[in-house]
Design a protein around this motif. Sequence first.
Motif, short mmCIF file in Angstrom:
data_model
loop_
_atom_site.label_atom_id
_atom_site.label_comp_id
_atom_site.label_asym_id
_atom_site.label_seq_id
_atom_site.Cartn_x
_atom_site.Cartn_y
_atom_site.Cartn_z
N TYR A 406 -3.70 10.04 -4.35
CA TYR A 406 -4.70 9.56 -3.42
C TYR A 406 -5.66 10.66 -3.01
O TYR A 406 -6.24 10.61 -1.95
CB TYR A 406 -4.01 8.96 -2.18
CG TYR A 406 -3.71 7.51 -2.37
CD1 TYR A 406 -2.56 7.13 -3.03
CD2 TYR A 406 -4.59 6.54 -1.92
CE1 TYR A 406 -2.28 5.80 -3.23
CE2 TYR A 406 -4.31 5.19 -2.12
CZ TYR A 406 -3.16 4.84 -2.77
OH TYR A 406 -2.89 3.51 -2.97
N VAL A 413 -8.31 7.07 3.48
CA VAL A 413 -6.96 6.60 3.77
C VAL A 413 -6.43 7.24 5.04
O VAL A 413 -5.85 6.57 5.91
CB VAL A 413 -6.03 6.88 2.58
CG1 VAL A 413 -4.59 6.51 2.93
CG2 VAL A 413 -6.48 6.10 1.36
N ARG A 485 2.55 4.55 -1.44
CA ARG A 485 1.35 3.81 -1.85
C ARG A 485 1.13 3.88 -3.36
O ARG A 485 0.80 2.89 -4.00
CB ARG A 485 0.12 4.36 -1.12
CG ARG A 485 -0.01 3.90 0.32
CD ARG A 485 -1.19 4.55 1.00
NE ARG A 485 -2.46 4.09 0.45
CZ ARG A 485 -3.21 3.14 1.00
NH1 ARG A 485 -2.82 2.56 2.13
NH2 ARG A 485 -4.35 2.79 0.46
N ARG A 489 1.18 0.86 -6.18
CA ARG A 489 0.11 0.63 -7.14
C ARG A 489 0.66 0.53 -8.56
O ARG A 489 0.31 -0.37 -9.33
CB ARG A 489 -0.90 1.78 -7.06
CG ARG A 489 -2.11 1.62 -8.00
CD ARG A 489 -2.63 2.98 -8.42
NE ARG A 489 -3.12 3.73 -7.30
CZ ARG A 489 -4.42 3.90 -7.01
NH1 ARG A 489 -5.33 3.34 -7.77
NH2 ARG A 489 -4.78 4.62 -5.98
N TYR A 501 -3.77 -5.20 -8.26
CA TYR A 501 -3.82 -4.26 -7.13
C TYR A 501 -5.26 -4.13 -6.65
O TYR A 501 -6.18 -3.95 -7.45
CB TYR A 501 -3.29 -2.89 -7.54
CG TYR A 501 -3.32 -1.87 -6.43
CD1 TYR A 501 -2.30 -1.81 -5.49
CD2 TYR A 501 -4.37 -0.97 -6.32
CE1 TYR A 501 -2.32 -0.88 -4.47
CE2 TYR A 501 -4.41 -0.04 -5.30
CZ TYR A 501 -3.37 0.00 -4.37
OH TYR A 501 -3.40 0.92 -3.36
N GLU A 503 -7.89 -2.06 -4.28
CA GLU A 503 -8.10 -0.79 -3.60
C GLU A 503 -8.83 -1.02 -2.28
O GLU A 503 -10.02 -1.33 -2.27
CB GLU A 503 -8.92 0.14 -4.49
CG GLU A 503 -8.97 1.57 -3.99
CD GLU A 503 -7.65 2.30 -4.15
OE1 GLU A 503 -7.17 2.83 -3.13
OE2 GLU A 503 -7.10 2.32 -5.26
N GLY A 511 -0.57 -1.24 0.89
CA GLY A 511 -1.63 -1.60 -0.03
C GLY A 511 -1.89 -3.10 -0.02
O GLY A 511 -1.31 -3.85 0.77
#
Length: 780
Positions: A406, A413, A485, A489, A501, A503, A511
């Motif tokens: 990430y 985030v 997370r 994913r 998934y 974003e 998520g």
Amino acid sequence: MVDSTFAQVGKNLSEAMRILGDGQREPETGPEKWRFSRTSIPGPLQGDGQDVATILHLVHNLIHDEEEEEDMPSQHRMQHVGEQGHMALLGHSLAAYISVLDRERLRKLTTRILSDTTLWLCRLFRYENGSAYFHEDDRDGLVKVCRLVINARYEEYASEGYSVLSSRQPVIYQSASGRSGLGQHLCSQLGLPLSSLCTVPCNTIFGSQHQMDVALLDKLIKEDIETGKLPLLLIANAGTPGAGHTDKLARLKDLCDQYNMWLHVEGVNLATLALGQVTSAIMAASRSDSMTLTPGQWLGLPAVTAVTLYRHEDPALSLAAGLTSSQPVAKLRALPLWLSLQYLGHSGIIQKIRHATALSQQLLQKLKALASIKTSVEDELSSPVVLFRFSQEMSSASSGGSGEGYCAGEKEVLDAFNRWLGEQLLQLVPNSGVDVVELEDEGTCVRFSPLLTAAVLGTQEENIEDLTEKLSELVPVMCSTMCLRQDFREETHRHSPSLTYKEELSWPGLGAVRYEPRAEGMDESRRKQELEKINSELLKKLQDLDTDIIFSTGPEFGTEEDCIFVGMVTEDVDVSELVDTVAALGRDIEENGRLLENMTEVVRKGILEAELQLQKANEEKLLEEGMLRQLPLVGSVLNWFSPFQSSIKGRTFNLAAGSLDSTETTYSTKAQPGRPSLQESPTSSSKKHPGQRLFRRSGAGSDSFSETSSIGPAEESTTPSGSIHPPASPPAPEEDSRTAEVVVPENIQESSVQVHTQLEDEVASEERQPEGQEVEQSGR
């Protein structure tokens, strides 16, 4: 002797506060309750008038009626007003009474009130030889000061007006970290173009990134002078609105003296001027030409005006700028503050400010002991404002590295997680007064500024203890969610294309995922409807599961639609099982939905086949029994003497298979054939230990995920942590089990019952069938 009118004013105020106070009024009954309950509907003015108590009850209902209807939490209701608050409110009542005195007595009284209050404030905040302007809008004092400076620097301004400004355009300088919209408000009120406003950037290399860059300010002033402009005024901060940092006021004052500029200072840190020990950075504010104070916030005084202290020797210019008034009534704005300062006394004022700064130091020391929390203060020894935020860098080092994926959207985030953290802390410890601020460099942070909130909310040391306790519970949940997370994913991609998934960097949770139905033979509109329907039903099924994980539709203004957002999770959550369950439930909903869609055609074909078999059964019955048995009277007599056992049995309509079957097996075994067992199929849920919730890895033993883990309000996320077994229906059943659990619509069941009854009556009239026949439904 106290004037009877004064005594009556105080008595009426106490009675009004008692009636308006929450919970002090007994519930009305009968016509009175009906009359007060219609407060939201405007009505005609009463002809005979109403007494004071009735009017106050009406005001009470206007304040609390909406709260009672929506059952709002008590912390959102009217805040408790202390004794010093009562003095401030009494000041407003007395001001109305004093305003009706004769002119000479009013002039003497207002002059004394204004002089006393100005003297006390100047001595209290170390501002010698100053004058005071009391104003409701905390920006209004700066507007009046700007007018004063314009009148002083442009000698012909009083006669020529704005035309004299065209010769040398005035320039007002403000910090980039100052109050949002303050400069625009000044230009609007003064009639100046926005080009007269110059925003000075903050430090980028040396010093605090929230302090004005003094060297760059000097350069900007020189450039404006070279272009023929007039540097007029500089707005500095003693406690920026976001981070609470103080500009280098001493250097700024020297710069203003060099260029003959006016220095105005504002900010929450000015309150510390009243303390015995003051830092040199704040002490420099006493040299400024003017500064705005907000004692109402610092001392918890409701409806008390802000105060701008300034130094200027020409009273005529002050009068022209509006800083002073020849009307005695205008001076009564200082009366509530005059009463409140006397009630608190010098020691009481100092104690309140010292208590607020002590709370900041207490929280700062507590935060240093917490892992994954990064603090940001200007001065660790005396800063009255504390900023803190959840830091991924500190947490990922001790977690195991799943959060490395990430890096691209790490800031977004982390901002979402810190925004969630601030909202949760404010909800769990409302008396703490924490709030969320957005800063350019640090991002989203949680701010604790007790000088603005402690006196109003009554914040005490135990509230700080509660705050750190809740923070220590939330941080591990945030760390585990951040680390899982990436796993979420990857597991979602493993189920592609059935799961997608999504974003959503602004989502503070595990998520977002969307179930994608098979789109063979569907147009775009039909596919969108199917997508919305399946994901909506899937969300309801997930919310009904026995788990601490919160599933929701996501943020209110999110970019993704028809998605399932997974909230915060603990470290013992099995992400693989979670995603498998989502995929299995979605597939189950999709296939059951397709089966129900095809049920109409199945029933129609079944009814046609039943009609053909009924006709055939009637012909066979006629051949076996003969013509005589068909005659009403003769048939009954013949059947009496010689009963006939028909070899034709009933039929049952299988909705799932769409076929007609014989009921011979049903009558012989006393059970409906083909019905699969409703026992739980062997899935992962059957392997759970008693009391273990779904999606928990066995042996992890973490049942500490309390109500603080939810994204929504705390009252919506409280889940009992007792031993509750998983639901009997497995999330991912086999094909035959899926067929066995089809829910047949009521209209289809009625049609099937009619077909079954008609077959039984026509084909086997001689044989008494058992009561309570059921339609054989494979999968009911």
